[in-house]
Design a protein around this motif. Structure first.
Motif, mmCIF file in Angstrom:
data_model
loop_
_atom_site.group_PDB
_atom_site.id
_atom_site.type_symbol
_atom_site.label_atom_id
_atom_site.label_comp_id
_atom_site.label_asym_id
_atom_site.label_seq_id
_atom_site.Cartn_x
_atom_site.Cartn_y
_atom_site.Cartn_z
ATOM 1 N N ASN A 192 0.860 -1.180 0.000
ATOM 2 C CA ASN A 192 0.000 0.000 0.000
ATOM 3 C C ASN A 192 0.902 1.237 0.000
ATOM 4 O O ASN A 192 1.561 1.530 1.000
ATOM 5 N N ILE A 222 1.654 5.065 0.179
ATOM 6 C CA ILE A 222 0.950 6.121 0.897
ATOM 7 C C ILE A 222 1.666 7.463 0.777
ATOM 8 O O ILE A 222 2.877 7.557 1.005
ATOM 9 N N SER A 259 2.026 8.534 -4.751
ATOM 10 C CA SER A 259 1.508 7.202 -4.388
ATOM 11 C C SER A 259 0.769 6.557 -5.554
ATOM 12 O O SER A 259 0.789 5.331 -5.713
ATOM 13 N N TYR A 303 -5.801 5.725 3.324
ATOM 14 C CA TYR A 303 -5.024 4.483 3.250
ATOM 15 C C TYR A 303 -5.804 3.272 3.741
ATOM 16 O O TYR A 303 -5.525 2.141 3.348
ATOM 17 N N ASN A 333 -8.686 -1.070 0.000
ATOM 18 C CA ASN A 333 -7.299 -1.382 0.371
ATOM 19 C C ASN A 333 -7.233 -2.496 1.414
ATOM 20 O O ASN A 333 -8.211 -2.738 2.134
ATOM 21 N N SER A 350 3.140 -0.948 4.323
ATOM 22 C CA SER A 350 2.853 0.440 3.975
ATOM 23 C C SER A 350 4.154 1.061 3.472
ATOM 24 O O SER A 350 5.153 1.096 4.194
ATOM 25 N N ILE A 359 0.279 2.951 10.978
ATOM 26 C CA ILE A 359 -0.677 2.501 9.960
ATOM 27 C C ILE A 359 -1.293 1.189 10.456
ATOM 28 O O ILE A 359 -0.624 0.150 10.456
ATOM 29 N N ALA A 363 -0.670 -2.756 9.170
ATOM 30 C CA ALA A 363 0.576 -2.942 8.416
ATOM 31 C C ALA A 363 1.551 -3.786 9.218
ATOM 32 O O ALA A 363 1.784 -3.526 10.397
ATOM 33 N N ARG A 378 6.577 -1.159 7.669
ATOM 34 C CA ARG A 378 6.500 0.246 7.254
ATOM 35 C C ARG A 378 7.825 0.562 6.565
ATOM 36 O O ARG A 378 8.886 0.482 7.184
#
Length: 201
Positions: free
Chosen positions: A45, A47, A55, A128, A133, A140, A154, A157, A160
């Motif tokens: 994902n 972001i 993104s 997000y 999603n 993330s 996030i 997730a 990260r």
């Protein structure tokens, strides 16, 4: 359109990735390799603050690179605020050779295809954690410093990964606008193709 994209891909595949960027990208490479080794879903994902430029570029090029190298990754994008996928971003993708269709007005949904029969990559500005999603077991990938610094957690997730890019917004409504958007698009494309090329090694 396919010929235009193929011509751009030839250039993108030959781009030299600087050493300092390779080090940043290695974290993403290792994450994807680990998911493949464990035969687990690969969900990324991407972001940034408004989910309108960097993104969106990242989602499109990462999905295209994954499909090119036949890596079963699912690529998404989101933001911390909802605006709209910037029309300059869409225009750049069309210049790169993607087939793009637009649906709606205030926050349009775009379908981007890298081939006529490919699965559409769905683009629109969203948070997000939008319903479209993933909500668990994903990485993330933070593509801008503002979102990275102002969104320290996030939910869902498992990783990260900061992969920051400069915002082409600085060149909006200038003579350099198209060139700068295309330059950022190519940079992101080159790095995403580098990532997925290393996953297969």
């Amino acid at each position: 359109m396919k010929d235009i994209l193929n011509q751009n891909l030839e250039q993108i595949l030959s781009l030299e990735i600087p050493t300092e960027r390779r080090e940043i990208l290695q974290v993403l490479i290792d994450y994807i390799k680990d998911k493949r080794k464990k035969e687990q879903p690969i969900r990324l994902n991407f972001i940034c603050t408004h989910n309108s430029r960097r993104s969106q570029f990242s989602q499109v090029w990462a999905q295209t690179a994954a499909d090119y190298f036949q890596i079963p990754a699912q690529c998404y994008s989101g933001g911390v605020e909802v605006t709209a996928c910037n029309e300059r971003t869409v225009a750049s993708l069309e210049r790169m050779g993607f087939i793009v269709s637009k649906h709606g007005h205030s926050n349009p949904i775009y379908f981007a295809l890298h081939t006529q029969d490919s699965r559409p990559i769905i683009l629109f500005s969203k948070l997000y954690d939008d319903v479209i999603n993933p909500h668990g077991i994903f990485a993330s990938v933070m593509t801008c410093s503002h979102a990275d610094e102002n969104c320290p957690f996030i939910p869902g997730a498992e990783a990260r990964i900061p992969v920051r890019y400069e915002d082409p917004k600085a060149f909006d409504d200038t003579a350099e606008e198209a060139a700068q958007y295309d330059a950022r698009s190519r940079q992101i494309a080159g790095e995403m193709f580098f990532v997925f090329s290393r996953v297969t090694i």
